[in-house]
Design an enzyme around this catalytic site. Structure first.
Site, PDB file in Angstrom:
ATOM      1  N   SER A   7       0.832  -1.197   0.000  1.00  0.00           N
ATOM      2  CA  SER A   7       0.000   0.000   0.000  1.00  0.00           C
ATOM      3  C   SER A   7       0.868   1.249   0.000  1.00  0.00           C
ATOM      4  O   SER A   7       1.979   1.254   0.526  1.00  0.00           O
ATOM      5  CB  SER A   7      -0.904   0.029   1.240  1.00  0.00           C
ATOM      6  OG  SER A   7      -0.150   0.337   2.403  1.00  0.00           O
ATOM      7  N   ASP A   8       0.347   2.304  -0.620  1.00  0.00           N
ATOM      8  CA  ASP A   8       0.938   3.604  -0.348  1.00  0.00           C
ATOM      9  C   ASP A   8       0.737   3.870   1.142  1.00  0.00           C
ATOM     10  O   ASP A   8      -0.095   3.233   1.796  1.00  0.00           O
ATOM     11  CB  ASP A   8       0.285   4.681  -1.210  1.00  0.00           C
ATOM     12  CG  ASP A   8       1.192   5.889  -1.408  1.00  0.00           C
ATOM     13  OD1 ASP A   8       2.117   6.091  -0.595  1.00  0.00           O
ATOM     14  OD2 ASP A   8       0.967   6.655  -2.370  1.00  0.00           O
ATOM     15  N   TRP A   9       1.473   4.832   1.668  1.00  0.00           N
ATOM     16  CA  TRP A   9       1.495   5.024   3.110  1.00  0.00           C
ATOM     17  C   TRP A   9       0.115   5.473   3.619  1.00  0.00           C
ATOM     18  O   TRP A   9      -0.370   6.541   3.289  1.00  0.00           O
ATOM     19  CB  TRP A   9       2.593   5.996   3.474  1.00  0.00           C
ATOM     20  CG  TRP A   9       3.911   5.344   3.770  1.00  0.00           C
ATOM     21  CD1 TRP A   9       4.745   5.624   4.812  1.00  0.00           C
ATOM     22  CD2 TRP A   9       4.557   4.280   3.049  1.00  0.00           C
ATOM     23  NE1 TRP A   9       5.858   4.804   4.789  1.00  0.00           N
ATOM     24  CE2 TRP A   9       5.769   3.971   3.715  1.00  0.00           C
ATOM     25  CE3 TRP A   9       4.232   3.550   1.910  1.00  0.00           C
ATOM     26  CZ2 TRP A   9       6.642   2.974   3.280  1.00  0.00           C
ATOM     27  CZ3 TRP A   9       5.091   2.551   1.470  1.00  0.00           C
ATOM     28  CH2 TRP A   9       6.277   2.282   2.154  1.00  0.00           C
ATOM     29  N   VAL A  10      -0.515   4.587   4.390  1.00  0.00           N
ATOM     30  CA  VAL A  10      -1.854   4.774   4.948  1.00  0.00           C
ATOM     31  C   VAL A  10      -2.915   4.804   3.852  1.00  0.00           C
ATOM     32  O   VAL A  10      -3.915   5.508   3.953  1.00  0.00           O
ATOM     33  CB  VAL A  10      -1.950   6.039   5.834  1.00  0.00           C
ATOM     34  CG1 VAL A  10      -3.135   5.933   6.787  1.00  0.00           C
ATOM     35  CG2 VAL A  10      -0.689   6.239   6.649  1.00  0.00           C
ATOM     36  N   ALA A  11      -2.719   4.014   2.816  1.00  0.00           N
ATOM     37  CA  ALA A  11      -3.728   3.877   1.769  1.00  0.00           C
ATOM     38  C   ALA A  11      -4.590   2.640   1.978  1.00  0.00           C
ATOM     39  O   ALA A  11      -5.479   2.368   1.171  1.00  0.00           O
ATOM     40  CB  ALA A  11      -3.065   3.805   0.395  1.00  0.00           C
TER      41      ALA A  11
END
Length: 842
Positions: free
Chosen positions: A312-316
């Site tokens: 995931s992208d960061w906190v996606a």
């Protein structure tokens, strides 16, 4: 906030050169407020998590189908040995250990932007993941490479590979396992996107070729993570807004557009063997990207037969079991959805245990596949100090052999778009006057302990309003965002920025040349209306156009910068303008002024910015870059593709990609709008003639076939393992040669120079069932070659064609097919300058 405090953060005039930004002054004065805001900015999207508990649905017109189960990794290509090793290791893991492998953990001992869980008892240490595609960020002992936009402007696939070799080696020496790049999304749907500078240009073919070469080079040392998957085309409303319970924007697009535009470069990346794919922040047809089973299971792991892991992208990550079922394999930087052994507890119940096993297997097999189990691979984050302002071991990751490549990258990303009466190269000027805030470095090129995020995001040289700070911290759209950098701009802002080992500025480099040549130098890098010594043979004006992750650009011009150019041009009859630009920059306010004799788009050249532009200005080398995007006369020429889709008070923002594949130059062609400078345009110090077009295509139309190429993901399960015609990247037939097109180019000038020959095809619709039939069909890039030619010499260029390059996506057959009909062939210097025209019929 008191009025006096707000006034302290108001944006100054561009000409007010400050020793440090007003924003830093405010932060130091108001530490009790600034420190919490710094934490919020550092975590950026984390504040949106509160808005994610409620599910959000798209308009009924746009829904993303559910595609379960997630395909399991299997023996294909050169992944067999690594997969066998991974299966053995994972078979010895408990479900809790498998769960741990899939999540990011907090590790204060390292500066890695992400650290994944390991299984120490079995010898798996986990991963250090680190930004980004332009260089190792937030550390020392590394180089600042030319950014993606400069590589795109170079149109040089060989250089892209060499750049990535050196870049990957630096990541490895710093103890990084996964380099978070390259970027092929955003691709450049909108002109003001804040992150297009990280990618290679507004075309899927150009992105695909340069990304594939970049991945090959990076993965000689580390694992590459191509991003952001998929249709991630704006920063505005990219993350949920907790205060209003507003979801991320949904990118709504049809099947043909997905395949022929946004998925295209990811397919080339997978075919190149990329080990990791990062899913994006946005929703796609109503479903968040990192839990979208259609895109992750159906397209990426199914059709493209991707064998690595999705991070995931960061906190996606926006859900627990749904994101696992949807194909996500690793959540970063931590996971409130998986970090309490939720996957282990659900295995065999709400979550099929084979899904958890496959998640861990894909991660571990990628580790084996790239030889990171070797005792020679550096320890995790060994060169990544958590805070370089504190005592730490200095790990010099730079290779002296990279110096010539760094300079070449910087040089080749320059695009000369105007050169009246051979104003360039300079001819032994006696006096040069240098103007503009971009000519000299920003006053601070150093970490700021009180507010380190400004350094780590390359935001030190910006002037913010307090409203901007609040908007960034809360994920709100950023209004009146900063659009210039108060110093030499070498890279954009955000997580894609890099750290220069040194900074060669234009003023420093030109002054050095002046010393050698006996030239007098006058300079003023602060005023927007400087006085000009009338004996100046040449006036050089340096301006820039800044862009950053988190916000989209407020526009494509800057009034103060334009005023500076006009003021100098009114007093100097040989005014040369150099723009360090992180994207499209409109120049119509001054480009036709008779005293503006030359214009260079310098893009984002990295730490050798000054040295590179000096070599071009003095004629040591001819400029050879070409525009990887379209420069219009006016912002209105971009129509609906100028800026981002807005929420308009909706808690479920929608963005309909109704233009289909017609973005950038294809949009201009479709609407018959003439740009100022077209896609592929650029001048050199020589001239070239094209001749002898030869078309040799040996291919058969398949659009009348009963089924076309068989779909690789059918009825909720993948059959790839039983089909030897499916390789990593998709059907092997797509990558087979179907011939080539050749042409001859003669240098009719007086100096050695490189020409970028470009091939454009107009692919017929044939009998293909396409969701794009309602839009205007235009020619599209299908080949390019950069070749250095001596004066009076002739070189042959060849454009190899894959079956993919002459195919369209059939939405009924769910397959790529070669359409029947006449293919128009155009070869030339740009999308609008194609002196060679031919055709072939299938």
């Amino acid at each position: 906030m008191e009025k006096d405090d707000l006034a302290a953060t108001a944006k100054p005039s561009l000409g007010q050169r400050l020793s440090q930004s007003n924003f830093i002054v405010w932060c130091r004065t108001h530490k009790l407020i600034a420190i919490p805001i710094a934490v919020m900015i550092a975590l950026l999207p984390l504040l949106g998590l509160l808005a994610l508990r409620n599910r959000h649905h798209a308009n009924a017109q746009w829904t993303s189908p559910i595609v379960y189960p997630s395909p399991e990794a299997y023996h294909v290509g050169n992944w067999t040995t690594a997969l066998d090793k991974a299966r053995i290791m994972v078979a010895n893991m408990t479900f809790e250990e498998m769960n741990n492998v899939t999540i990011g953990i907090s590790d204060p001992s390292t500066g890695c932007v992400g650290v994944s869980g390991g299984v120490p008892r079995l010898g798996f240490p986990g991963f250090c993941l680190q930004d980004a595609g332009q260089g190792v960020r937030d550390t020392d002992g590394v180089n600042a490479y030319a950014s993606g936009i400069s590589v795109g402007a170079s149109w040089n696939a060989t250089m892209a590979y060499e750049r990535a070799q050196f870049l990957g080696a630096e990541f490895k020496r710093k103890g990084v396992n996964v380099a978070l790049g390259p970027v092929v999304g955003p691709i450049g749907r909108i002109a003001t996107d804040g992150r297009t500078w990280e990618g290679f240009g507004a075309d899927p073919y150009l992105n695909g070729i340069l990304a594939a070469n970049t991945i090959t080079g990076l993965q000689e040392s580390v694992i590459a993570s191509v991003k952001h998957f998929v249709a991630n085309e704006q920063e505005t409303n990219r993350n949920p807004i907790a205060s209003t319970n507003t979801a991320s924007t949904s990118a709504n697009l049809d099947d043909s557009t997905m395949h022929e535009l946004y998925l295209w470069p990811f397919q080339d990346a997978v075919a190149a063997g990329v080990g990791c794919v990062m899913c994006s922040y946005n929703r796609i047809n109503g479903t968040y990207a990192c839990e979208n089973s259609k895109t992750q299971n159906g397209l990426l792991k199914g059709e493209l037969n991707f064998q690595g892991f999705i991070v995931s992208d960061w906190v996606a990550q926006h859900s627990g079991i749904p994101s696992a079922d949807g194909g996500l394999d690793m959540a970063m930087p931590t996971s409130s959805f998986w970090d309490q052994n939720q996957l282990a507890q659900a295995a065999g119940g709400d979550l099929n245990k084979t899904r958890l096993i496959d998640m861990a297997t894909r991660i571990v097999s990628t580790w084996y596949h790239f030889g990171q189990d070797s005792p020679d691979f550096p320890a995790m984050g060994v060169g990544m100090a958590p805070d370089i302002t504190l005592p730490h071991e200095y790990v010099d990751a730079k290779d002296p052999a990279s110096r010539s490549s760094l300079l070449q990258q910087a040089i080749e990303g320059h695009v000369l778009v105007k050169n009246v009466n051979n104003a360039l190269p300079l001819q032994n000027p006696r006096t040069i006057s240098i103007f503009g805030y971009d000519a000299a470095p920003y006053a601070i090129v150093n970490p700021t302990p009180a507010f380190p995020i400004l350094w780590t995001q390359n935001w030190q040289g910006l002037n913010y309003s307090q409203d901007n700070v609040v908007q960034i911290a809360s994920n709100q759209p950023v209004t009146n965002a900063p659009d210039v950098y108060h110093g030499t701009l070498i890279v954009g802002g955000g997580s894609g920025s890099n750290v220069p080992a040194y900074l060669s500025s234009p003023l420093e480099a030109i002054t050095s040349r002046a010393y050698d040549n006996g030239t007098a130098i006058w300079s003023d890098t602060s005023s927007t209306n400087p006085s000009v010594v009338r004996s100046s043979d040449t006036c050089l004006v340096f301006i820039n156009a800044f862009a950053s992750e988190v916000w989209d650009r407020p526009g494509l011009t800057n009034a103060d910068s334009d005023a500076l150019v006009m003021n100098v041009a009114s007093k100097c009859n040989n005014t040369i303008v150099v723009i360090h630009n992180a994207g499209i920059r409109i120049v119509d306010a001054w480009v036709d002024h008779p005293n503006v004799t030359a214009v260079l788009f310098a893009h984002l050249p990295g730490q050798d910015a000054g040295r590179a532009v000096a070599q071009i200005l003095y004629g040591d080398v001819s400029p050879s870059g070409r525009l990887p995007y379209t420069v219009a006369h006016n912002e209105s020429d971009y129509g609906d593709l100028l800026g981002p889709c807005l929420a308009d008070n909706s808690t479920s923002p929608q963005c309909d990609f109704s233009e289909g594949v017609n973005i950038d130059y294809r949009a201009f062609l479709a609407r018959n709008v003439t740009p100022r400078y077209e896609f592929g345009y650029g001048l050199t110090y020589a001239s070239f003639e094209y001749s002898d077009l030869q078309v040799n295509v040996n291919c058969t139309s398949t659009d009348q076939a009963a089924t076309g190429a068989a779909p690789v993901y059918t009825n909720g399960t993948t059959q790839n393992g039983n089909d030897s015609s499916i390789i990593v990247g998709g059907p092997a037939a797509l990558f087979e040669s179907v011939g080539s097109i050749t042409a001859s180019i003669t240098n009719t000038g007086a100096v050695n120079a490189s020409e970028v020959a470009q091939l454009y095809l107009l692919i017929p619709n044939g009998n293909v069932t396409s969701s794009n039939l309602s839009i205007v069909n235009t020619r599209t890039l299908r080949g390019f070659q950069k070749v250095l030619i001596a004066p009076n010499e002739t070189a042959q260029v060849e454009f190899p064609l894959r079956r993919k390059d002459v195919s369209r996506w059939d939405v009924m057959k769910q397959a790529w097919v070669v359409p029947a009909g006449k293919f128009e062939v155009r070869v030339g210097k740009s999308v609008l300058d194609t002196p060679l025209v031919g055709s072939f019929t299938l």
